[in-house]
Motif scaffolding. Structure first.
Motif, PDB file in Angstrom:
ATOM      1  N   LYS A  81      -2.992  49.012   4.975  1.00  0.00           N
ATOM      2  CA  LYS A  81      -3.239  48.389   6.290  1.00  0.00           C
ATOM      3  C   LYS A  81      -3.152  49.428   7.410  1.00  0.00           C
ATOM      4  O   LYS A  81      -3.914  49.401   8.360  1.00  0.00           O
ATOM      5  CB  LYS A  81      -2.184  47.309   6.569  1.00  0.00           C
ATOM      6  N   THR A  82      -2.167  50.318   7.255  1.00  0.00           N
ATOM      7  CA  THR A  82      -1.977  51.366   8.264  1.00  0.00           C
ATOM      8  C   THR A  82      -3.203  52.273   8.301  1.00  0.00           C
ATOM      9  O   THR A  82      -3.731  52.587   9.370  1.00  0.00           O
ATOM     10  CB  THR A  82      -0.726  52.212   7.911  1.00  0.00           C
ATOM     11  N   PHE A  83      -3.628  52.696   7.101  1.00  0.00           N
ATOM     12  CA  PHE A  83      -4.762  53.629   7.026  1.00  0.00           C
ATOM     13  C   PHE A  83      -6.022  52.961   7.592  1.00  0.00           C
ATOM     14  O   PHE A  83      -6.793  53.573   8.321  1.00  0.00           O
ATOM     15  CB  PHE A  83      -5.007  54.080   5.582  1.00  0.00           C
ATOM     16  N   GLU A  84      -6.192  51.697   7.239  1.00  0.00           N
ATOM     17  CA  GLU A  84      -7.371  50.946   7.694  1.00  0.00           C
ATOM     18  C   GLU A  84      -7.378  50.866   9.231  1.00  0.00           C
ATOM     19  O   GLU A  84      -8.419  51.011   9.876  1.00  0.00           O
ATOM     20  CB  GLU A  84      -7.331  49.550   7.067  1.00  0.00           C
ATOM     21  N   TYR A  85      -6.199  50.648   9.805  1.00  0.00           N
ATOM     22  CA  TYR A  85      -6.098  50.546  11.271  1.00  0.00           C
ATOM     23  C   TYR A  85      -6.460  51.881  11.928  1.00  0.00           C
ATOM     24  O   TYR A  85      -7.141  51.930  12.947  1.00  0.00           O
ATOM     25  CB  TYR A  85      -4.672  50.136  11.681  1.00  0.00           C
ATOM     26  N   CYS A  86      -6.009  52.968  11.320  1.00  0.00           N
ATOM     27  CA  CYS A  86      -6.194  54.295  11.938  1.00  0.00           C
ATOM     28  C   CYS A  86      -7.632  54.793  11.796  1.00  0.00           C
ATOM     29  O   CYS A  86      -8.135  55.517  12.660  1.00  0.00           O
ATOM     30  CB  CYS A  86      -5.260  55.322  11.284  1.00  0.00           C
ATOM     31  N   LYS A  87      -8.266  54.404  10.701  1.00  0.00           N
ATOM     32  CA  LYS A  87      -9.577  54.966  10.349  1.00  0.00           C
ATOM     33  C   LYS A  87     -10.595  54.740  11.462  1.00  0.00           C
ATOM     34  O   LYS A  87     -10.761  53.624  11.958  1.00  0.00           O
ATOM     35  CB  LYS A  87     -10.077  54.317   9.057  1.00  0.00           C
ATOM     36  N   GLY A  88     -11.263  55.830  11.838  1.00  0.00           N
ATOM     37  CA  GLY A  88     -12.337  55.731  12.818  1.00  0.00           C
ATOM     38  C   GLY A  88     -11.885  55.713  14.269  1.00  0.00           C
ATOM     39  O   GLY A  88     -12.712  55.705  15.170  1.00  0.00           O
ATOM     40  N   ARG A  89     -10.595  55.694  14.508  1.00  0.00           N
ATOM     41  CA  ARG A  89     -10.112  55.716  15.901  1.00  0.00           C
ATOM     42  C   ARG A  89     -10.441  57.096  16.507  1.00  0.00           C
ATOM     43  O   ARG A  89     -10.491  58.094  15.788  1.00  0.00           O
ATOM     44  CB  ARG A  89      -8.619  55.439  15.964  1.00  0.00           C
ATOM     45  N   PRO A  90     -10.650  57.135  17.837  1.00  0.00           N
ATOM     46  CA  PRO A  90     -11.162  58.366  18.451  1.00  0.00           C
ATOM     47  C   PRO A  90     -10.394  59.641  18.074  1.00  0.00           C
ATOM     48  O   PRO A  90     -11.006  60.674  17.842  1.00  0.00           O
ATOM     49  CB  PRO A  90     -11.047  58.077  19.950  1.00  0.00           C
ATOM     50  N   HIS A  91      -9.066  59.575  17.993  1.00  0.00           N
ATOM     51  CA  HIS A  91      -8.323  60.800  17.724  1.00  0.00           C
ATOM     52  C   HIS A  91      -7.728  60.855  16.314  1.00  0.00           C
ATOM     53  O   HIS A  91      -6.884  61.703  16.024  1.00  0.00           O
ATOM     54  CB  HIS A  91      -7.252  61.003  18.791  1.00  0.00           C
ATOM     55  N   ALA A  92      -8.198  59.967  15.436  1.00  0.00           N
ATOM     56  CA  ALA A  92      -7.791  60.041  14.028  1.00  0.00           C
ATOM     57  C   ALA A  92      -8.640  61.114  13.347  1.00  0.00           C
ATOM     58  O   ALA A  92      -9.762  61.380  13.784  1.00  0.00           O
ATOM     59  CB  ALA A  92      -7.994  58.689  13.362  1.00  0.00           C
ATOM     60  N   PRO A  93      -8.106  61.737  12.303  1.00  0.00           N
ATOM     61  CA  PRO A  93      -8.901  62.759  11.609  1.00  0.00           C
ATOM     62  C   PRO A  93     -10.152  62.154  10.969  1.00  0.00           C
ATOM     63  O   PRO A  93     -10.173  60.961  10.652  1.00  0.00           O
ATOM     64  CB  PRO A  93      -7.938  63.303  10.552  1.00  0.00           C
ATOM     65  N   LYS A  94     -11.150  62.995  10.779  1.00  0.00           N
ATOM     66  CA  LYS A  94     -12.423  62.532  10.201  1.00  0.00           C
ATOM     67  C   LYS A  94     -12.762  63.384   8.967  1.00  0.00           C
ATOM     68  O   LYS A  94     -12.265  64.503   8.832  1.00  0.00           O
ATOM     69  CB  LYS A  94     -13.562  62.691  11.221  1.00  0.00           C
ATOM     70  N   GLY A  95     -13.622  62.853   8.112  1.00  0.00           N
ATOM     71  CA  GLY A  95     -14.177  63.620   6.983  1.00  0.00           C
ATOM     72  C   GLY A  95     -13.109  64.161   6.048  1.00  0.00           C
ATOM     73  O   GLY A  95     -12.202  63.434   5.626  1.00  0.00           O
ATOM     74  N   ALA A  96     -13.212  65.460   5.742  1.00  0.00           N
ATOM     75  CA  ALA A  96     -12.285  66.077   4.782  1.00  0.00           C
ATOM     76  C   ALA A  96     -10.845  66.019   5.306  1.00  0.00           C
ATOM     77  O   ALA A  96      -9.901  65.831   4.537  1.00  0.00           O
ATOM     78  CB  ALA A  96     -12.685  67.521   4.526  1.00  0.00           C
ATOM     79  N   ALA A  97     -10.693  66.163   6.621  1.00  0.00           N
ATOM     80  CA  ALA A  97      -9.343  66.121   7.209  1.00  0.00           C
ATOM     81  C   ALA A  97      -8.719  64.745   6.996  1.00  0.00           C
ATOM     82  O   ALA A  97      -7.507  64.619   6.773  1.00  0.00           O
ATOM     83  CB  ALA A  97      -9.411  66.444   8.703  1.00  0.00           C
ATOM     84  N   TRP A  98      -9.547  63.701   7.060  1.00  0.00           N
ATOM     85  CA  TRP A  98      -9.047  62.339   6.822  1.00  0.00           C
ATOM     86  C   TRP A  98      -8.499  62.224   5.402  1.00  0.00           C
ATOM     87  O   TRP A  98      -7.399  61.721   5.183  1.00  0.00           O
ATOM     88  CB  TRP A  98     -10.170  61.317   7.065  1.00  0.00           C
ATOM     89  N   GLU A  99      -9.273  62.738   4.438  1.00  0.00           N
ATOM     90  CA  GLU A  99      -8.839  62.674   3.033  1.00  0.00           C
ATOM     91  C   GLU A  99      -7.526  63.432   2.839  1.00  0.00           C
ATOM     92  O   GLU A  99      -6.613  62.963   2.160  1.00  0.00           O
ATOM     93  CB  GLU A  99      -9.922  63.265   2.104  1.00  0.00           C
TER      94      GLU A  99
END
Lengths: 468, 201
Positions: free
Chosen positions: A241-259
């Motif tokens: 749930k936490t990860f889902e909430y954070c995903k795609g937010r403007p300052h959340a990591p993207k792409g490889a950094a997200w993984e």
């Protein structure tokens, strides 16, 4: 084998930049949130000593406490002192080059709602702000707590805090909640059980099925009030749930950094058999919708109860309860549901998120605020407000007779014009029922958004379960 | 910051439990952009009536306690908001020491940043000092941080604990930020490590 660790131990260990022999540590700070009330003296201190902000990229400023919430606020702030404070933040944010959401920005709102919303708050971080309700961010599995202005200056200058580690406390809410019972009822009930000093010296980990079942919004409500139990911080281990909430937010990591981030965040849980210095267990099904009757957040009872008598208490609390009842204009033995309400406030960093507005709107749909009452909704951010308008919630509130305001702290602490007058009694979704908190001699009953909505309809404190 | 030196002073009794920072300095006084001048508004809503006149029986308005430099308070003093305006207001009033059985965490830390000493004692000892402070200006209580003792007017000596680092800073009037900046190489190194391990930060 390594020693089993709590999530607090893990986050702490990952942030010690320097440790002295006596256990005094420099704790590195990942995010520093700043608002206009507790920061001007800190920026001034930097200026006087010729120091810069060490990590402007990790520093986020937003005005919230003083800002008017009426729709005409573009015209400026009437109160001179409030205006000077907001202008000081504007000047400081620009001069020191930190991230900044001015009043005119739709992303402006209460600092503890803006942080998570913009993806500034992420699991495993250390987050501080010159505001005790920084505990809110613990919902992400972050170590988040309030600091004083001298410490604000210290973090601005060094990106660290001088700290000693707190003890570990576990609060487990077992099983399911009953209908009509919310995150707010959990957090108030815990404070009712432990007292406002029960968490002093501890960082609380909230866990158990009822906590896991909560949305991120609900978890933020629970952690928000950890400070009211005296704890330095409250946190909840991150999950899907936490990860889902954070995903795609403007300052959340993207792409490889997200993984890469997810891999790390998945290690943030309390190891089996890790040591807790204090453990509180509550059955979710034993929690009822609650209200506060006194002037301390520990003065909590189920809505079905009566106002207690001073002689039911011990020690210094007897005098405190006498004083509270006098201040609140209540008589021992009075049914809580007989307490008439003048005003309803829905908002604050405790309950100003979209889910809170949805829950209140659900109760209010097709109903009206009782004649003669004042009722207002103050969304926690401009984006919460926009979303509520899109979902049709704003129309429900307006049709019911609520004022539909712009974002800010508003009547939670009444630094702006949104205040109670002498003797005015409020059902409030905020976090403190202290004397004078919502206005000089104002009377506050803390409740969930659902219970606030129910009180608005009936004109007295009401068991929301009768309306669902 | 001024050095914290041994002193004796008048102690005011405030036995109420859970005195919160909203009581110590109500929000209308948080609109200042300065640290100074808040003493006049300390405990404003308990100390003044709506018309601004004094509430006569409020302890700090009583003639014996107007020059108090110590507060002896009920449990959990300073709970609530993180506002450093609370210790600023107390300090500006002239309070250097607060004695209680327990303090809220943020208030406790804020005191040390402002040259003030919060002292935690067991409830029996707080009660003795509370009774002592009831005697008014004739009963002076002595605080010796170096020796970590507090002495009542009739000679009861109580020892208290204090964090060695915080004690060192108070006794020498040291500025935290300056001390931390001496360790900036550790912070630099930590940031380099962080940039590799958690690049998303």
């Amino acid at each position: 084998m390594t020693t089993p660790k709590t999530i607090y131990d893990k986050i702490w260990d990952a942030h010690v930049a320097h440790a002295a022999d006596d256990g005094t540590c420099l704790l590195y700070i990942d995010r520093h949130l700043v608002h206009e009330v507790t920061s001007p003296q800190a920026f001034e201190g930097l200026r006087i000593s010729g120091r810069a902000v060490r990590a402007p990229d990790k520093t986020i400023a937003v005005p919230d406490h003083n800002v008017p919430t009426t729709v005409d606020r573009e015209g400026g702030i009437d109160n001179e002192e409030s205006r000077i404070q907001v202008e000081a933040l504007d000047k400081n944010a620009r001069e020191f080059g930190v991230h900044y959401y001015p009043v005119s920005d739709i992303r402006q709102g209460i600092v503890h709602i803006v942080g998570p919303e913009q993806g500034w708050t992420l699991p495993g971080m250390t987050v501080v702000c010159g505001d005790s309700h920084t505990a809110t961010h613990g919902a992400f599995g972050a170590l988040a707590h309030g600091i004083g202005t001298s410490e604000v200056e210290h973090v601005l200058a060094t990106q660290t805090l001088i700290q000693k580690k707190s003890k570990n406390m576990k609060v487990e809410i077992k099983g399911k909640l009953r209908p009509g019972v919310t995150a707010k009822d959990i957090t108030l009930s815990v404070i009712g059980a432990t007292g406002t000093a029960g968490g002093t010296g501890y960082v609380i980990e909230y866990c158990g099925e009822a906590i896991r079942d909560l949305s991120m919004e609900g978890r933020m409500t629970v952690c928000n009030m950890a400070i009211e139990g005296g704890a330095r911080a409250g946190l909840i281990a991150p999950d899907e749930k936490t990860f889902e909430y954070c995903k795609g937010r403007p300052h959340a990591p993207k792409g490889a950094a997200w993984e890469q981030a997810i891999e790390y965040w998945k290690t943030l849980f309390t190891d089996e058999s890790a040591h807790f210095d204090k453990i509180i267990e509550i059955n979710g099904e034993d929690i009822a919708p609650v209200v506060t009757w006194g002037t301390s957040p520990e003065d909590v009872l189920p809505i079905t109860e009566i106002v207690p008598a001073p002689e039911n208490f011990q020690g210094g609390k007897i005098e405190a309860v006498k004083r509270s009842l006098d201040y609140m204009g209540l008589t021992a033995g009075q049914k809580l549901t007989d307490i008439k309400i003048d005003t309803v406030f829905i908002g604050s960093c405790t309950n100003g998120r979209i889910e809170d507005l949805r829950a209140a709107a659900k109760i209010l749909e097709g109903k009206k605020v009782k004649d003669g009452m004042r009722a207002m909704v103050v969304p926690g951010s401009g984006l919460v407000r926009a979303q509520a308008e899109e979902e049709g919630l704003a129309d429900i509130f307006k049709q019911a007779g609520f004022e539909w305001r712009l974002a800010g702290c508003s009547m939670c602490l009444a630094m702006n014009p949104d205040q109670l007058s002498e003797g005015e009694r409020c059902a409030s979704t905020s976090n403190r029922n202290f004397e004078g908190r919502q206005g000089y001699k104002g009377r506050t009953h803390l409740v969930s958004p659902e219970m606030a909505a129910a009180a608005a309809v009936t004109g007295h404190l009401t068991d929301v379960r009768e309306m669902i | 910051m001024e050095k914290f030196e041994k002193f004796s002073g008048i102690a005011a009794p405030m036995p109420l439990v859970n005195i919160d920072t909203d009581m110590i300095i109500p929000k209308q006084f948080l609109k200042t952009i300065k640290r100074s001048g808040l003493g006049i508004n300390a405990f404003a809503e308990m100390r003044y009536k709506a018309d601004g006149s004094e509430v006569e029986d409020f302890v700090l308005n009583r003639p014996a306690y107007r020059e108090s430099s110590i507060l002896v308070a009920g449990d959990n003093f300073g709970c609530g908001s993180s506002r450093e305006h609370a210790p600023w207001a107390l300090s500006d009033f002239g309070i250097k020491v607060v004695v209680s059985t327990s303090f809220a965490d943020i208030f406790f830390n804020n005191c040390f940043k402002n040259g003030m000493l919060p002292i935690i004692l067991p409830s029996e000892q707080v009660e003795i000092l509370m009774n002592d402070s009831e005697k008014g200006s004739n009963a002076r209580i002595e605080v010796d941080l170096e020796a970590q003792t507090i002495t009542s007017s009739d000679g009861n000596v109580f020892s208290f604990e204090v964090d060695p680092f915080k004690k060192h800073c108070l006794l020498n009037g040291l500025d935290d930020i300056g001390l931390t900046m001496e360790k900036s190489s550790s912070i630099d190194a930590f940031e380099k490590k962080l940039a590799i391990e958690q690049p998303w930060l």
